[in-house]
Design a protein around this motif. Sequence first.
Motif, mmCIF file in Angstrom:
data_model
loop_
_atom_site.group_PDB
_atom_site.id
_atom_site.type_symbol
_atom_site.label_atom_id
_atom_site.label_comp_id
_atom_site.label_asym_id
_atom_site.label_seq_id
_atom_site.Cartn_x
_atom_site.Cartn_y
_atom_site.Cartn_z
ATOM 1 N N ALA A 145 30.557 31.626 43.341
ATOM 2 C CA ALA A 145 31.860 31.371 44.203
ATOM 3 C C ALA A 145 32.341 33.291 44.103
ATOM 4 O O ALA A 145 33.646 32.509 45.160
ATOM 5 C CB ALA A 145 32.352 30.437 44.020
ATOM 6 N N ILE A 146 32.849 32.744 42.832
ATOM 7 C CA ILE A 146 33.929 33.716 42.226
ATOM 8 C C ILE A 146 33.615 34.747 41.444
ATOM 9 O O ILE A 146 32.601 34.819 40.624
ATOM 10 C CB ILE A 146 35.646 32.961 42.041
ATOM 11 N N VAL A 180 40.397 38.544 38.678
ATOM 12 C CA VAL A 180 39.454 37.750 39.643
ATOM 13 C C VAL A 180 39.667 37.723 41.059
ATOM 14 O O VAL A 180 40.475 38.352 41.809
ATOM 15 C CB VAL A 180 40.143 35.874 39.191
ATOM 16 N N ASN A 181 38.726 38.037 41.486
ATOM 17 C CA ASN A 181 38.626 38.132 42.764
ATOM 18 C C ASN A 181 37.765 36.932 43.594
ATOM 19 O O ASN A 181 36.712 36.442 43.344
ATOM 20 C CB ASN A 181 37.414 39.194 43.598
ATOM 21 N N LEU A 182 38.490 36.474 44.745
ATOM 22 C CA LEU A 182 38.631 34.719 44.948
ATOM 23 C C LEU A 182 37.435 35.199 47.346
ATOM 24 O O LEU A 182 38.038 34.546 47.406
ATOM 25 C CB LEU A 182 39.971 34.697 45.393
ATOM 26 N N PRO A 190 41.503 34.337 55.036
ATOM 27 C CA PRO A 190 42.687 34.825 54.945
ATOM 28 C C PRO A 190 43.149 34.227 53.568
ATOM 29 O O PRO A 190 42.965 32.264 53.851
ATOM 30 C CB PRO A 190 43.572 35.140 55.590
ATOM 31 N N LEU A 191 43.695 33.725 52.178
ATOM 32 C CA LEU A 191 43.712 33.366 51.121
ATOM 33 C C LEU A 191 45.336 33.439 50.789
ATOM 34 O O LEU A 191 45.651 34.061 50.849
ATOM 35 C CB LEU A 191 43.086 33.829 49.965
ATOM 36 N N HIS A 192 45.672 31.612 50.291
ATOM 37 C CA HIS A 192 47.099 31.324 50.311
ATOM 38 C C HIS A 192 47.510 30.952 49.246
ATOM 39 O O HIS A 192 46.353 30.230 49.099
ATOM 40 C CB HIS A 192 47.578 31.106 50.852
ATOM 41 N N GLY A 207 42.877 39.370 47.642
ATOM 42 C CA GLY A 207 41.486 37.943 47.160
ATOM 43 C C GLY A 207 42.001 38.722 45.788
ATOM 44 O O GLY A 207 41.125 37.595 44.629
ATOM 45 N N SER A 208 42.700 39.798 44.978
ATOM 46 C CA SER A 208 42.496 39.741 43.720
ATOM 47 C C SER A 208 43.816 39.496 42.683
ATOM 48 O O SER A 208 44.061 39.469 43.461
ATOM 49 C CB SER A 208 41.841 41.149 43.517
ATOM 50 N N LEU A 209 43.477 39.373 41.544
ATOM 51 C CA LEU A 209 44.281 39.247 40.753
ATOM 52 C C LEU A 209 44.143 39.608 39.821
ATOM 53 O O LEU A 209 42.937 39.307 38.743
ATOM 54 C CB LEU A 209 44.827 37.966 40.801
#
Length: 270
Positions: A145-146, A180-182, A190-192, A207-209
């Motif tokens: 999933a990620i 990590v890419n989410l 869009p992700l928060h 979406g990445s960190l």
Amino acid sequence: DDDTPSRTILTRRFLKRMRGLFNDTGRPFCIVAHTGGGIDPMTLSFADAYFEGEQLTRYRRGYNPSQAMFTVGYSGLPWGWRAIYWGKQIHNYNGIASAVCYSLLFNSEYMINPNTEPIDFDVKLLEEYSGPEAEFHPFWKKHTAIDFRSNSCLASLYLNKEKAMLVVSNLTISEKSYSVNLSKLFDGKPLHAKDALLEKAVNLQDGSLLEKLPPFSCRILLLRTTPWEIAPQTTPPFTNPFEINGFQADDWKTQRDVSFNDGQLVMQGD
């Protein structure tokens, strides 16, 4: 042997009677065994969970169990029970992050110290993100999933329909990095993100960190498709009461020189 029953047989007989008493009431119940370093599958079979880790207070400040040790002794997973991890004082020195980096990574609970840590912190997270509808993606399986990448850090994902919790832990003695890419979560919506420990929004670049984690610490990211309302902080976030920077050989030396004189113990120093 019926004439000389073993300790295990006698203990099992007692636990059978005890569980039968609760069962006869017809009410829901849960038996939690306080094992304290003595995991016995033959008697734990009559319990629903076990409470483990208090004996770690014997260790000196700065001690942390290895990943293998926690897996076998404190996660409950190899034995099929729900485990409640109670690292007690050994984690008070480093803050709650050094305890939940274990428990939440394994989908188990951590018993907090109410004098130093927020009440039911991780239990509230598990109730919200690890319910019946959630999918638990553990660190020991390949993530689909990620896109998680690290040579040393570990990640477990609690995935729900419109929200998720990602726990990334560093269970080593040195600082480690991860990425990590989410972006594949929630069909690309869009992700928060919010840091559960710091109560602060986290900026995700597409979406990445990419970041580094200190030894025996974790990042707990709460993810959803709608923006977070971050309340102004009235109290400081969880901080470390003591600063520990890796292994210090002097910390493990005795504070006194010990010798014997004519069979009498002689101690010198403070």
